[in-house]
Design an enzyme around this catalytic site. Sequence first.
Site, short mmCIF file in Angstrom:
data_model
loop_
_atom_site.label_atom_id
_atom_site.label_comp_id
_atom_site.label_asym_id
_atom_site.label_seq_id
_atom_site.Cartn_x
_atom_site.Cartn_y
_atom_site.Cartn_z
N LYS A 37 11.78 -18.75 -13.34
CA LYS A 37 10.54 -17.99 -13.15
C LYS A 37 9.38 -18.97 -13.26
O LYS A 37 9.20 -19.62 -14.29
CB LYS A 37 10.40 -16.88 -14.19
CG LYS A 37 9.22 -15.96 -13.93
CD LYS A 37 9.11 -14.86 -14.96
CE LYS A 37 8.05 -13.85 -14.54
NZ LYS A 37 6.74 -14.46 -14.24
N ASP A 449 -5.55 10.39 13.67
CA ASP A 449 -4.66 11.54 13.74
C ASP A 449 -5.02 12.35 14.97
O ASP A 449 -6.11 12.94 15.05
CB ASP A 449 -4.83 12.37 12.46
CG ASP A 449 -3.91 13.60 12.43
OD1 ASP A 449 -3.12 13.78 13.36
OD2 ASP A 449 -4.01 14.36 11.45
N ASP A 539 -8.99 12.99 14.66
CA ASP A 539 -9.32 13.08 13.24
C ASP A 539 -9.50 11.66 12.70
O ASP A 539 -8.54 10.94 12.43
CB ASP A 539 -8.20 13.80 12.49
CG ASP A 539 -8.55 14.06 11.03
OD1 ASP A 539 -9.58 13.54 10.57
OD2 ASP A 539 -7.80 14.79 10.36
N ALA A 557 6.57 19.93 4.25
CA ALA A 557 6.85 21.28 3.75
C ALA A 557 6.71 22.28 4.90
O ALA A 557 5.86 23.17 4.89
CB ALA A 557 5.92 21.62 2.59
N ARG A 558 7.55 22.11 5.91
CA ARG A 558 7.50 22.93 7.12
C ARG A 558 8.92 23.40 7.48
O ARG A 558 9.90 22.91 6.93
CB ARG A 558 6.90 22.12 8.29
CG ARG A 558 5.45 21.70 8.06
CD ARG A 558 4.98 20.74 9.14
NE ARG A 558 3.58 20.33 8.93
CZ ARG A 558 2.53 20.90 9.52
NH1 ARG A 558 2.73 21.91 10.36
NH2 ARG A 558 1.32 20.48 9.27
#
Length: 611
Positions: A37, A449, A539, A557-558
């Site tokens: 390291k 969008d 958008d 969530a569709r």
Amino acid sequence: MPTRKRPNQSPPPFRPVQLATLVDSVPTGSGWLHEMKYDGYRLLVAVGGAEARAFTRSGLDWSERFEPLLAEAARLKVRSALVDGEAVVLDSDGRSNFQSLQNALKSSPDLIDFFAFDLLELDGEDLTALPLTERKARLAALLPKASKRIRFSDHIEGSGEKLLASFCAAGLEGVISKRAEARYIGSRSGSWLKTKCIKRQEFVIVGWTPSDTSRSFRSLMLGVHENGELRYAGKVGTGFDTEELFRLQALMKPLEQKQPTVKAPRSQVRGAHWIKPKLVAEIAYTEMTREGTLRHPSYLGLREDKKPEAVVIETEADAGQAAHPAAVPISNRDRVIFPEANLTKGELADYYAAVAAIMLPWAGSRPISLVRCPQGRAKKCFFQKHDAGSFGEAVKHVAIVEKDGETEPYLYMDTPDGLLTCVQMGTIEFHGWGARIEDVEKADRLVFDLDPDVGLDFEAVRMAAFQFRDILKSMGLETFPMLTGGKGVHVIAPLTPRAEWPEVKDFAYRLAQAVAQMDPEKFTSALPKAQRKGRIFVDYLRNQRGATAVMPYSARARESAPVAAPITWKEMETIDKPSHFRITDAALLLKRADLKSLQGWGRADQALPDL
């Protein structure tokens, strides 16, 4: 496993780096490579077209600071390469020293070495899906033995505990352990672990106490973020040479303020000079007291690659648990949360566990908002962006100043465990800022969008996306499309994080207006829905401070449990709908990520153009 080709032989762009999890012991057993390291700055060195560039772990272009090193890198006998490693300065005993590196950056950059430990791209071929052993073999083959400044970071297989003991006895920092057969994942995946000889990490400088014997300070007062709030972490009064004392004093003086930066015991801060929390210091210490302050701290140097908001306590995880991420227990696995498709919470969790490796490079280490539907998508759902610790340690917090000046703890996660913990808490969707936690004020993407009015078919969206691609390309911005899993498509342009939010918001607003004026029959930038009839709303509001957009590979969530998915422009020619992929397509999405240039942010070496 097939690898991906990138035809452009210019220096490859930045991509998210793989991070190591701090653990309490070196992992045992076969299958691990153990490396030193280093005590320096993490760098990605990109080579191509007889030039080289250097990126920090957060994507900042620091090429000007490493010119001698990059001049040597540009002479490597490759068409292009992207090399991961650490910039260091070695002392006479061959040990790396962080403060010496800082001094070299200011006055002697020719003293800086680079230890290369991974190879992400070579001659246009993406190697991240290959095992670490094969990537390191290719890296060793391309590095010249006579190189003065670029060195191969060697490793041993097994015997990690003995290596750590020998390193600690020699005064070195510690060991990095990596799974030999693991692919490279631009997040904290559990396949890289770090074990330190001494405790050390970053702290925010919140003030100083004056010296009785000189015009400089006696000690620095330190803070660290906990549950999104800055708290007092003690003082450090050793580790400074005279030059550093006066340099720090000069940096702190303009930041001085009257009001205390943190709450602290009065006896500890008598005569304190408070400053705005803008500076980050690396501190070594023996342990932390029950009250949360440091024992025997020593100053190591300033961290210019870390932002104060992202400084939190790094706690040691159990090595065995850290090596097996995503072992989050999921309750109520049989609960149906997508009633139309009869898909359950357990199936959603299995989806996220499967795609964590390709989702976290996009969604990890950035402020997120969750769409939580504890009883399923058809019941009450709500957004959540703040938390006071109810998610546990796997889901973290970054302190962000709100418009009213108050600081709030925003959620973020950077591990599969964090992702799965959110799912266990009822999360279906993940929406993220357009900036990473390392610097929330600078955007690393533009998102447009394209949202169609009711009645418009996907063909209209497809044509609009290509039109937008061509407009942005004419301005010098390469883009990729993302199916949102909803109605529309996102056209995304990755950015090097240089421009701040006011500039990004203004650019997006003016471009959306210009496109709407150029083709008013097809596009509109008007916010009222009544003015969007028969057109596609551009958008642009995703491109402002605090705004979020759905993350790649997030479920929605569709109905039918669709997911957001980045695709290529070639695929965009024939894809049938924005909800083309579902949570049942995890295997397909993983295969596509292996075969196409869809992991990471694509061309991230882009600046915001003039408009």
